[in-house]
Design a protein around this motif. Structure first.
Motif, short mmCIF file in Angstrom:
data_model
loop_
_atom_site.label_atom_id
_atom_site.label_comp_id
_atom_site.label_asym_id
_atom_site.label_seq_id
_atom_site.Cartn_x
_atom_site.Cartn_y
_atom_site.Cartn_z
N LYS A 289 -59.09 -72.88 66.97
CA LYS A 289 -58.92 -74.07 67.82
C LYS A 289 -57.45 -74.42 67.97
O LYS A 289 -56.98 -74.72 69.06
N SER B 171 -67.83 -63.69 53.27
CA SER B 171 -67.73 -65.13 53.48
C SER B 171 -68.75 -65.80 52.58
O SER B 171 -69.90 -66.04 52.99
N GLY C 291 -70.75 -68.58 53.85
CA GLY C 291 -71.56 -68.33 55.04
C GLY C 291 -70.80 -68.24 56.34
O GLY C 291 -69.58 -68.12 56.37
N GLN C 292 -71.55 -68.31 57.43
CA GLN C 292 -71.02 -68.10 58.77
C GLN C 292 -70.29 -69.31 59.33
O GLN C 292 -69.78 -69.25 60.44
N LYS C 293 -70.21 -70.38 58.57
CA LYS C 293 -69.52 -71.58 59.05
C LYS C 293 -68.14 -71.76 58.43
O LYS C 293 -67.45 -72.72 58.74
N SER C 294 -67.74 -70.84 57.56
CA SER C 294 -66.40 -70.93 56.97
C SER C 294 -65.35 -70.83 58.06
O SER C 294 -65.44 -69.99 58.95
N ASP C 295 -64.34 -71.69 57.96
CA ASP C 295 -63.30 -71.69 58.99
C ASP C 295 -62.61 -70.34 59.13
O ASP C 295 -62.40 -69.85 60.24
N TYR D 277 -63.68 -67.41 58.46
CA TYR D 277 -64.60 -66.43 59.05
C TYR D 277 -64.67 -66.62 60.57
O TYR D 277 -64.55 -65.66 61.34
N LEU D 278 -64.84 -67.86 61.01
CA LEU D 278 -64.89 -68.14 62.45
C LEU D 278 -63.55 -67.80 63.12
O LEU D 278 -63.52 -67.32 64.26
N ASN D 279 -62.46 -68.03 62.40
CA ASN D 279 -61.14 -67.71 62.94
C ASN D 279 -60.97 -66.21 63.18
O ASN D 279 -60.46 -65.79 64.22
N SER E 200 -77.27 -64.80 54.54
CA SER E 200 -76.39 -65.93 54.22
C SER E 200 -74.93 -65.59 53.98
O SER E 200 -74.08 -66.47 54.12
#
Length: 157
Positions: free
Chosen positions: A45, A70, A73-77, A79-81, A148
């Protein structure tokens, strides 16, 4: 497989989670050896540089590929980055290199979790607890990895 209550990391635990990043920032990250790496990535972002220290789950020496997971999980910043910006830089020990982050399939993530649990049973059990699962069998580890805990290959170049 029983899912336990997930609690946020606070206090002294939070300090110990952040201590390796401090070592890297003062130029002493190499003291952590090959078990941890510093991931330099770009915020999806903000577009700003970010850093995270992660455990090396596996290192394929022939391909010079590092595998990370991760744990939150899949919501770790981070990981998303890296999904948004897969060209990243890492430091393992004293070595720095440019890599491409390639997410493993759910099936490959499940197998990677089983392999990790075989090599590091205590750490795998603790990781399971940390994310809220009480796991003990290979099939339970496979399910947690598949559903997960996404795994990522960091490939050279």
């Amino acid at each position: 497989m029983k899912q336990a209550e997930r609690k946020p990391v606070t206090g002294l635990k939070k300090f110990f989670f952040r201590a390796p990043l401090f070592l890297y920032r003062i130029g002493l990250g190499g003291l952590l050896g090959q078990r941890f790496l510093l991931l330099n990535h770009i915020g999806r972002k903000s577009g700003q540089p970010r850093q995270t220290v992660l455990e090396v789950v596996n290192h394929d020496q022939a391909a010079d590929t590092y595998t990370i997971a991760s744990g939150f999980g899949q919501k770790s910043d981070w990981y998303l980055n890296i999904l948004a910006h897969p060209q990243v830089e890492i430091q393992v020990g004293w070595r720095k290199m440019a890599v491409t982050a390639v997410p493993l399939s759910p099936e490959a993530s499940g197998q990677a979790m089983v392999d990790y649990a075989r090599r590091h049973p205590t750490a795998a059990k603790n990781l399971g607890r940390l994310i809220g699962y009480d796991v003990s069998t290979e099939e339970e580890y496979r399910t947690v990895g598949r559903e997960s805990i996404p795994f990522i290959a960091l490939e050279p170049g």
